[in-house]
Design a protein around this motif. Structure first.
Motif, PDB file in Angstrom:
ATOM      1  N   THR A  33      10.336 -27.239   0.406  1.00  9.62           N
ATOM      2  CA  THR A  33      10.591 -26.198   1.412  1.00  9.62           C
ATOM      3  C   THR A  33      10.321 -26.694   2.836  1.00  9.62           C
ATOM      4  OG1 THR A  33       8.337 -25.356   1.143  1.00  9.62           O
ATOM      5  CG2 THR A  33      10.081 -24.314  -0.178  1.00  9.62           C
ATOM      6  N   ALA A  34      10.004 -27.970   2.990  1.00 10.41           N
ATOM      7  CA  ALA A  34       9.625 -28.492   4.309  1.00 10.41           C
ATOM      8  C   ALA A  34      10.743 -28.323   5.335  1.00 10.41           C
ATOM      9  CB  ALA A  34       9.236 -29.964   4.201  1.00 10.41           C
ATOM     10  N   GLY A  35      11.990 -28.458   4.887  1.00 13.27           N
ATOM     11  CA  GLY A  35      13.102 -28.299   5.814  1.00 13.27           C
ATOM     12  C   GLY A  35      13.161 -26.915   6.425  1.00 13.27           C
ATOM     13  N   MET A  36      12.773 -25.905   5.649  1.00 11.98           N
ATOM     14  CA  MET A  36      12.770 -24.540   6.170  1.00 11.98           C
ATOM     15  C   MET A  36      11.683 -24.373   7.222  1.00 11.98           C
ATOM     16  SD  MET A  36      13.372 -22.644   2.520  1.00 11.98           S
ATOM     17  CE  MET A  36      13.531 -20.991   3.181  1.00 11.98           C
ATOM     18  N   HIS A  37      10.498 -24.931   6.961  1.00 13.64           N
ATOM     19  CA  HIS A  37       9.409 -24.860   7.942  1.00 13.64           C
ATOM     20  C   HIS A  37       9.779 -25.651   9.207  1.00 13.64           C
ATOM     21  CE1 HIS A  37       6.594 -22.762   5.366  1.00 13.64           C
ATOM     22  NE2 HIS A  37       6.845 -23.621   4.389  1.00 13.64           N
ATOM     23  N   GLU A  38      10.443 -26.767   9.004  1.00 15.13           N
ATOM     24  CA  GLU A  38      10.880 -27.599  10.129  1.00 15.13           C
ATOM     25  C   GLU A  38      11.846 -26.819  11.019  1.00 15.13           C
ATOM     26  OE1 GLU A  38      12.211 -32.117   9.949  1.00 15.13           O
ATOM     27  OE2 GLU A  38      13.798 -30.794   9.229  1.00 15.13           O
ATOM     28  N   GLN A  39      12.823 -26.168  10.411  1.00 16.15           N
ATOM     29  CA  GLN A  39      13.788 -25.401  11.181  1.00 16.15           C
ATOM     30  C   GLN A  39      13.141 -24.194  11.841  1.00 16.15           C
ATOM     31  OE1 GLN A  39      17.568 -24.497   9.536  1.00 16.15           O
ATOM     32  NE2 GLN A  39      17.960 -26.560   8.809  1.00 16.15           N
ATOM     33  N   ASP A  75       4.582 -32.001  11.227  1.00 15.29           N
ATOM     34  CA  ASP A  75       4.023 -31.934   9.870  1.00 15.29           C
ATOM     35  C   ASP A  75       5.122 -31.647   8.848  1.00 15.29           C
ATOM     36  OD1 ASP A  75       1.493 -32.437  10.814  1.00 15.29           O
ATOM     37  OD2 ASP A  75       0.832 -30.344  10.751  1.00 15.29           O
ATOM     38  N   ALA A  76       6.001 -30.694   9.170  1.00 14.30           N
ATOM     39  CA  ALA A  76       7.080 -30.359   8.243  1.00 14.30           C
ATOM     40  C   ALA A  76       8.062 -31.517   8.103  1.00 14.30           C
ATOM     41  CB  ALA A  76       7.806 -29.102   8.721  1.00 14.30           C
ATOM     42  N   ALA A 102      10.058 -23.923  12.953  1.00 11.82           N
ATOM     43  CA  ALA A 102       9.317 -24.378  14.135  1.00 11.82           C
ATOM     44  C   ALA A 102      10.278 -24.718  15.275  1.00 11.82           C
ATOM     45  CB  ALA A 102       8.462 -25.595  13.788  1.00 11.82           C
ATOM     46  N   LEU A 103      11.368 -25.412  14.960  1.00 15.53           N
ATOM     47  CA  LEU A 103      12.326 -25.771  16.008  1.00 15.53           C
ATOM     48  C   LEU A 103      13.004 -24.532  16.583  1.00 15.53           C
ATOM     49  CD1 LEU A 103      13.800 -27.835  17.708  1.00 15.53           C
ATOM     50  CD2 LEU A 103      15.402 -28.191  15.818  1.00 15.53           C
ATOM     51  N   LEU A 104      13.319 -23.560  15.739  1.00 17.67           N
ATOM     52  CA  LEU A 104      13.915 -22.322  16.229  1.00 17.67           C
ATOM     53  C   LEU A 104      13.002 -21.630  17.237  1.00 17.67           C
ATOM     54  CD1 LEU A 104      15.592 -20.609  13.140  1.00 17.67           C
ATOM     55  CD2 LEU A 104      16.691 -21.103  15.324  1.00 17.67           C
ATOM     56  N   GLU A 105      11.711 -21.592  16.936  1.00 18.20           N
ATOM     57  CA  GLU A 105      10.780 -20.933  17.850  1.00 18.20           C
ATOM     58  C   GLU A 105      10.662 -21.706  19.161  1.00 18.20           C
ATOM     59  OE1 GLU A 105       6.344 -18.842  17.820  1.00 18.20           O
ATOM     60  OE2 GLU A 105       7.200 -19.667  15.964  1.00 18.20           O
ATOM     61  N   ILE A 106      10.657 -23.032  19.073  1.00 21.01           N
ATOM     62  CA  ILE A 106      10.616 -23.853  20.284  1.00 21.01           C
ATOM     63  C   ILE A 106      11.850 -23.579  21.151  1.00 21.01           C
ATOM     64  CG2 ILE A 106      10.784 -26.222  21.151  1.00 21.01           C
ATOM     65  CD1 ILE A 106       9.088 -27.042  18.666  1.00 21.01           C
ATOM     66  N   LEU A 107      13.022 -23.554  20.525  1.00 20.05           N
ATOM     67  CA  LEU A 107      14.251 -23.317  21.283  1.00 20.05           C
ATOM     68  C   LEU A 107      14.295 -21.905  21.856  1.00 20.05           C
ATOM     69  CD1 LEU A 107      16.909 -25.120  19.046  1.00 20.05           C
ATOM     70  CD2 LEU A 107      15.901 -25.924  21.188  1.00 20.05           C
ATOM     71  N   ALA A 108      13.770 -20.927  21.102  1.00 24.06           N
ATOM     72  CA  ALA A 108      13.733 -19.552  21.612  1.00 24.06           C
ATOM     73  C   ALA A 108      12.884 -19.477  22.877  1.00 24.06           C
ATOM     74  CB  ALA A 108      13.201 -18.602  20.544  1.00 24.06           C
ATOM     75  N   MET A 115       2.932 -24.175  22.516  1.00 23.97           N
ATOM     76  CA  MET A 115       3.996 -25.168  22.374  1.00 23.97           C
ATOM     77  C   MET A 115       3.494 -26.404  21.632  1.00 23.97           C
ATOM     78  SD  MET A 115       7.153 -25.899  22.794  1.00 23.97           S
ATOM     79  CE  MET A 115       7.634 -24.471  23.783  1.00 23.97           C
ATOM     80  N   LYS A 116       2.284 -26.848  21.939  1.00 25.37           N
ATOM     81  CA  LYS A 116       1.716 -27.994  21.232  1.00 25.37           C
ATOM     82  C   LYS A 116       1.586 -27.690  19.741  1.00 25.37           C
ATOM     83  CE  LYS A 116      -2.190 -31.231  21.279  1.00 25.37           C
ATOM     84  NZ  LYS A 116      -2.379 -31.199  19.814  1.00 25.37           N
TER      85      LYS A 116
END
Length: 273
Positions: free
Chosen positions: A138-144, A130-131, A146-152, A121-122
């Motif tokens: 492409t940073a927005g894609m990496h940002e989303q 970072d994203a 990471a957030l998708l995995e956190i929410l999953a 999680m960290k």
């Protein structure tokens, strides 16, 4: 959650739309406090150290280090400190919608979840930060991502109960969603889809939108764009042939794809090169 509900929610969640407003790591000051306000955005806190409280409605919680806290949009909430040992936390403000519905209005999830794998999680929050700070296109894609995995992870560990739709709607809509999935290249109409359930088109449209958060045609187009993204990322099929496989003219397909993703099909494919 039984198999039928899992099938529905897997299709339903595939249309999740995320947007990160701000993300950071903070040692909160002793003055960190707000009571009984209603934000229009979701808040996510990953507590590393310290103590304090968060509340949604009338339920107050005291998260421990290693907790992931979700304060959903458009719900009365509070937060604050409890002494000098204040929270050190990763945090993110974001929107998450299914059609016009807030994700966490459709899912009844707890406010606080104890995370099993803290290093993972960290690392995910570090990736998210970072994203969020990166100037790369492409940073927005990496940002989303990471957030998708956190929410999953949050949803998996929270095991939320589905607030909508009711079981009968799931059973009926599963048949319609499966039909849509296998007929994306066809000229699907509301009348045709309504006929699958022997509903009047107007009534079907109301039930469909109440169940999925989208109109039937919006849902069909979203699924077409989902399939197009997958083909662009993982195949060498030309943009024109992808469009034809979805029953669309290439020019119209490219315009719709850019409306949905913010990128032209060729730009989207290049981001995976």
């Amino acid at each position: 959650m039984d198999k039928e509900k899992q099938t529905f929610w897997r299709s339903y969640l595939s249309g999740l739309q995320l947007s990160v407003a701000v993300a950071a790591y903070t040692k909160v000051p002793p003055t960190w406090r707000d009571d009984d306000y209603v934000p229009d955005i979701n808040k996510l806190y990953f507590i590393e150290d310290g103590e304090g409280y968060v509340a949604v409605g009338d339920e107050r919680h005291y998260p421990k280090p290693g907790s992931l806290c979700l304060l959903p949009a458009e719900r009365r909430q509070s937060y604050g400190t409890m002494g000098e040992r204040t929270f050190s936390k990763y945090w993110c403000h974001f929107t998450a919608k299914l059609g016009g519905l807030h994700l966490f209005h459709a899912l009844e999830a707890p406010v606080v979840v104890a995370i099993d794998d803290l290093p993972r999680m960290k690392a995910l929050f570090d990736r998210l930060l970072d994203a969020h700070k990166s100037p790369d296109w492409t940073a927005g894609m990496h940002e989303q991502a990471a957030l998708l995995e956190i929410l999953a992870i949050f949803i998996e560990q929270a095991r939320p109960a589905s607030a909508v739709p009711a079981d009968g709607a799931i059973q009926k809509m599963n048949a319609v969603l499966a039909y849509i999935e296998t007929h994306l290249a066809d000229n699907l109409t509301v009348e045709e889809l309504a006929g699958l359930l022997h509903f009047h088109p107007n009534y079907f449209s109301r039930v469909f939108k109440r169940t999925t958060g989208l109109s039937p045609i919006q849902y069909v187009n979203r699924k077409r764009m989902d399939k197009a993204r997958h083909q662009l990322a993982f195949s060498a099929t030309s943009v024109s042939n992808i469009a034809f496989s979805l029953g669309m003219e290439p020019t119209y397909f490219s315009r719709m794809f850019k409306e949905h993703t913010g990128l032209a099909p060729s730009e989207y494919r290049d981001s995976f090169a």
